[in-house]
Design a protein around this motif. Structure first.
Motif, mmCIF file in Angstrom:
data_model
loop_
_atom_site.group_PDB
_atom_site.id
_atom_site.type_symbol
_atom_site.label_atom_id
_atom_site.label_comp_id
_atom_site.label_asym_id
_atom_site.label_seq_id
_atom_site.Cartn_x
_atom_site.Cartn_y
_atom_site.Cartn_z
ATOM 1 N N ALA A 353 -5.709 43.678 -15.766
ATOM 2 C CA ALA A 353 -6.485 42.937 -16.945
ATOM 3 C C ALA A 353 -5.066 42.091 -17.750
ATOM 4 C CB ALA A 353 -6.888 43.857 -18.036
ATOM 5 N N SER A 354 -3.871 42.576 -17.613
ATOM 6 C CA SER A 354 -2.798 41.984 -18.124
ATOM 7 C C SER A 354 -2.553 40.603 -17.586
ATOM 8 C CB SER A 354 -1.434 42.865 -18.064
ATOM 9 O OG SER A 354 -0.337 42.287 -18.498
ATOM 10 N N ALA A 355 -2.440 40.402 -16.217
ATOM 11 C CA ALA A 355 -2.406 39.211 -15.699
ATOM 12 C C ALA A 355 -3.511 38.339 -15.954
ATOM 13 C CB ALA A 355 -2.182 39.259 -14.283
ATOM 14 N N TRP A 356 -4.830 38.710 -15.978
ATOM 15 C CA TRP A 356 -5.780 37.869 -16.523
ATOM 16 C C TRP A 356 -5.695 37.461 -17.857
ATOM 17 C CZ3 TRP A 356 -7.726 35.315 -12.677
ATOM 18 C CH2 TRP A 356 -7.942 36.175 -11.276
ATOM 19 N N ILE A 357 -5.237 38.235 -18.801
ATOM 20 C CA ILE A 357 -4.979 37.902 -20.101
ATOM 21 C C ILE A 357 -3.994 36.867 -20.222
ATOM 22 C CG2 ILE A 357 -4.347 38.637 -22.429
ATOM 23 C CD1 ILE A 357 -5.733 41.220 -21.597
ATOM 24 N N ASP A 358 -2.972 36.944 -19.916
ATOM 25 C CA ASP A 358 -1.695 35.975 -19.653
ATOM 26 C C ASP A 358 -2.293 34.525 -18.900
ATOM 27 O OD1 ASP A 358 -0.212 37.788 -20.705
ATOM 28 O OD2 ASP A 358 0.848 38.387 -18.933
ATOM 29 N N THR A 359 -3.331 34.624 -18.110
ATOM 30 C CA THR A 359 -3.832 33.368 -17.610
ATOM 31 C C THR A 359 -4.867 32.841 -18.439
ATOM 32 O OG1 THR A 359 -3.898 34.512 -15.104
ATOM 33 C CG2 THR A 359 -5.288 32.576 -15.644
ATOM 34 N N ALA A 360 -5.310 33.421 -19.164
ATOM 35 C CA ALA A 360 -6.295 32.973 -20.395
ATOM 36 C C ALA A 360 -5.567 32.320 -21.185
ATOM 37 C CB ALA A 360 -7.317 33.960 -20.810
ATOM 38 N N ARG A 361 -4.468 32.860 -21.655
ATOM 39 C CA ARG A 361 -3.456 32.269 -22.726
ATOM 40 C C ARG A 361 -2.892 31.022 -22.217
ATOM 41 N NH1 ARG A 361 -0.838 37.856 -24.660
ATOM 42 N NH2 ARG A 361 -2.532 38.701 -25.690
ATOM 43 N N ALA A 362 -2.709 30.928 -21.001
ATOM 44 C CA ALA A 362 -2.026 29.644 -20.365
ATOM 45 C C ALA A 362 -2.983 28.742 -20.220
ATOM 46 C CB ALA A 362 -1.479 30.222 -18.825
ATOM 47 N N VAL A 363 -4.331 28.984 -19.776
ATOM 48 C CA VAL A 363 -5.402 27.731 -19.903
ATOM 49 C C VAL A 363 -5.597 27.407 -21.266
ATOM 50 C CG1 VAL A 363 -7.802 27.609 -19.385
ATOM 51 C CG2 VAL A 363 -6.655 29.098 -17.959
ATOM 52 N N LEU A 364 -5.526 28.310 -22.274
ATOM 53 C CA LEU A 364 -5.632 27.715 -23.742
ATOM 54 C C LEU A 364 -4.405 26.693 -24.012
ATOM 55 C CD1 LEU A 364 -6.663 30.853 -25.360
ATOM 56 C CD2 LEU A 364 -8.153 28.780 -25.401
ATOM 57 N N VAL A 365 -3.318 27.073 -23.458
ATOM 58 C CA VAL A 365 -2.333 26.080 -23.447
ATOM 59 C C VAL A 365 -2.585 24.817 -22.845
ATOM 60 C CG1 VAL A 365 0.232 25.562 -22.974
ATOM 61 C CG2 VAL A 365 -0.466 27.947 -23.824
ATOM 62 N N VAL A 366 -2.955 24.891 -21.541
ATOM 63 C CA VAL A 366 -3.457 23.492 -21.038
ATOM 64 C C VAL A 366 -4.373 22.568 -21.853
ATOM 65 C CG1 VAL A 366 -4.277 22.564 -18.761
ATOM 66 C CG2 VAL A 366 -2.630 24.470 -18.758
#
Length: 680
Positions: A353-366
């Motif tokens: 879950a930690s990696a997917w949460i970081d991915t969601a945050r990166a998508v929000l940055v994009v």
């Protein structure tokens, strides 16, 4: 039933040859009768034993091991994941379909498809043949000495000509100010897929070959960046020559300068995104690898739509006349980022879950970055349209660009706010991120509809990305992984530092106490005459439950002087727990004589000894104790309340009880939240 020693398929009764591979069926031999030094899987002549099972496959040497299984053999193709076959199919489809697309568009003649160019056909055939290399290896065509390393090297070498030809045509396009078509984008991606090793071809511990795909990923991003810089230089050189020949007046010249500025911005954004993603992968970031793969998938889907002449929002062509936001390199970049080698380097094969949460945050940055680009382009367009206010066409374009500006601001603010809120890691953050995906879809769809009415050339590609690609990516990251669903389901619905309360919420004063494991003792049921004080552990007795008036001191065995200190400690602990929230705080011992009831002399007339000084433990030792799984729940409770520096260590302790973990999650500390996410 006997099986072929070459391919592992069942043999017909009394067959002399295998119907599948044509190998001769040798007489059976027992494992004990096989001479030493004979190659595995090559039986000697013997009619006394059944045929041996087919040998297992070795990825390291390509040969069979010396031992054979008596069970039904798996064959040479056992252990190949389904995704490896899918990757082969996608590579073949991309290469074959690219033959029917436009490859090159020179200025002096019409466009030509890839199938009309002999050089493109040759490299495409070579790349298609490279897909069959691992299958030929497993069937034994290359001999027993062939191994995974040679297979990977041959794959890469067979697809290198395709990459070289792509670079040659891009340089020709720059020199002749012409363009390449979508065939180059799709064919290049197919060659990248064909060149990368499959998961079944990766040897454990051999990460040196995995790093080659870091180089490939960086090379594609670097190629896009270099070509963009050359395009920008050529654009300004051509602009100066064109304006001198046309003799533009100042307002119109200023407007053209604005259009050139937009082209430069979009070119930098297109290449910059690839460079940032490549650097993230180089640092071992799994979220950026996911984003790169998602960008490649989105580019491929939108590129297929762009093949229709009715769809001109998206371009997969490389036009040398000026930089723009093009998907020409995105498909190949996503294909390179999807390599199993990079998945192993970034540790993202079994992401939690930690990696997917970081991915969601990166998508929000994009998402925020894409909306900011829309705002910048809209402001430039409005400024330069204002210089042409007397022109009807220019005036009519002001309204849609104003709407685009407003939508861009809304999208950027929404993504930034949700990104900031997601650091609290609550269930509301999960729902807000989902709501932001819906917001992006609505805003992007409005831009797509507006573009169909009034062309908004500067943001033509950003509109479908915001409307379709980014929302789908965000929803997939938030809801598809099982680890994400279970993680957010375990979170509280509210947070002590988040949510709404009319009167406000009080901060949590102390962590919840661990459940008691010892039985309660009712002092009224204890017959003091039958109790030997030496057998009583007063550390387990709540002093508040003892009625000292009912205790006959004469019935107690006072030979053990330690009773003085134990009664005193129990009473002090009881008093401290009544006065404060924490019942397990260490307290200093006091004199038992100062607490005794009248008429009861528990000290025997002797003054109580002075308590020994207690050395306070260091913070480092307390943190180490907080991280120790053997630390009792009571002690963890005490440390959590009194030593804030040790709370992150408690959050990582597998022995921490659920109530304490829930309390820690309500504190809103990023370090503690990260430790809780790592627990899964």
């Amino acid at each position: 039933m006997s099986y072929c020693v070459n391919c592992g398929q069942p043999l017909r009764p009394n067959a002399n040859f295998c119907v599948e591979c044509g190998a001769a069926v040798a007489p059976p031999v027992t494992e004990a009768a096989q001479p030493a030094g004979r190659p595995a899987g090559r039986p000697a002549a013997s009619a006394a034993s059944p045929a041996p099972a087919a040998p297992a496959f070795s990825a390291t040497t390509g040969a069979a091991p010396a031992t054979a299984s008596a069970a039904r053999p798996a064959g040479s193709f056992a252990g190949i994941p389904v995704l490896d076959y899918v990757r082969d199919v996608l590579a073949a489809l991309a290469l074959i379909c690219s033959l029917f697309m436009v490859w090159y568009s020179p200025n002096d003649s019409g466009s030509t498809i890839a199938a009309a160019r002999i050089d493109v056909i040759l490299i495409t055939v070579l790349s298609l043949i490279s897909i069959s290399i691992p299958y030929l290896w497993r069937t034994g065509v290359f001999g027993p000495a062939w191994n995974y390393a040679r297979t990977q090297d041959l794959r890469l070498a067979a697809n290198a000509p395709y990459a070289i030809l792509v670079i040659v045509y891009l340089v020709i396009a720059l020199v002749t100010q012409s363009a390449t078509g979508p065939a180059l984008a799709f064919g290049f991606a197919g060659a990248v897929l064909a060149a990368q090793p499959r998961r079944a071809e990766l040897a454990e511990g051999d990460t040196a070959r995995d790093r080659r795909w870091l180089v490939v990923t960086l090379a594609i991003a670097g190629l896009a960046a270099v070509l963009t810089v050359v395009q920008i230089i050529e654009l300004f050189v051509a602009r100066g020559q064109y304006e001198r020949m046309a003799g533009y007046a100042a307002p119109l010249g200023s407007y053209v300068a604005g259009l050139y500025a937009i082209a430069v911005i979009l070119g930098i954004v297109s290449a910059g995104f690839l460079v940032v993603a490549a650097l993230g992968i180089l640092r071992g970031s799994a979220p950026w690898r996911y984003i790169a793969v998602g960008a490649g998938i989105a580019a491929a889907v939108l590129g297929l739509f762009a093949l229709s002449p009715e769809v001109n929002l998206v371009t997969t062509s490389f036009v040398a006349a000026g930089p723009t936001l093009t998907l020409v390199f995105w498909i190949a970049f996503g294909a390179a980022a999807s390599a199993p080698s990079l998945a192993r380097l970034t540790g993202s094969r079994d992401a939690g879950a930690s990696a997917w949460i970081d991915t969601a945050r990166a998508v929000l940055v994009v998402t925020a970055a894409a909306n900011i680009v829309i705002v910048i382009v809209a402001v430039i367009e409005l400024i330069h349209l204002a210089t042409l206010s007397g022109n009807y066409d220019a005036s009519s374009a002001i309204v849609p660009w104003t709407v685009a500006l407003i939508l861009g601001v809304l999208g950027a603010v929404g993504a930034i706010v949700v990104r900031a809120f997601s650091t609290r890691d609550t269930r509301q953050a999960h729902l807000l991120a989902t709501a932001d995906a819906a917001l992006s879809f609505v805003l992007g769809l409005v831009l797509v509809i507006m573009w169909s009415i009034t062309p908004l050339g500067g943001i033509s590609l950003l509109a479908p990305l915001l409307a379709f690609a980014i929302p789908l990516a965000l929803i997939a990251v938030l809801w598809a992984p099982p680890s994400m669903r279970s993680h957010y389901a375990s979170l509280p619905t509210t947070s002590a530092q988040g949510g709404f309360s009319f009167e406000g919420r009080a901060e949590p004063s102390a962590p919840p106490r661990p459940a008691e494991t010892r039985p309660d003792v009712d002092a009224n049921e204890v017959d003091a005459n039958e109790v030997d004080a030496n057998d009583v552990d007063l550390g387990d007795v709540d002093a508040g439950d003892l009625d000292r008036g009912d205790v006959d001191a004469g019935s107690l065995d006072l030979d053990d002087d330690v009773i003085d200190d134990r009664i005193d400690d129990a009473t002090t602990t009881r008093d401290a727990g009544t006065a404060e929230t924490l019942p397990f705080e260490p307290v200093s011992a006091t004199s038992a004589a100062s607490r005794q009831e009248p008429g009861v002399d528990l000290s025997g007339g002797q003054p109580a000894p002075a308590p020994a000084p207690v050395e306070e433990p260091s913070t480092e030792s307390v943190i180490a104790e907080a991280a120790d799984p053997a630390t009792p729940a009571r002690r963890l409770h005490q440390i959590a309340a009194s030593v804030p520096e040790a709370r992150a260590a408690i959050a990582s302790n597998p022995s921490a009880y659920p109530g304490l973990l829930e309390w820690l999650g309500e504190l809103g500390d990023p370090e503690i939240d990260a430790a809780l996410r790592r627990r899964g």
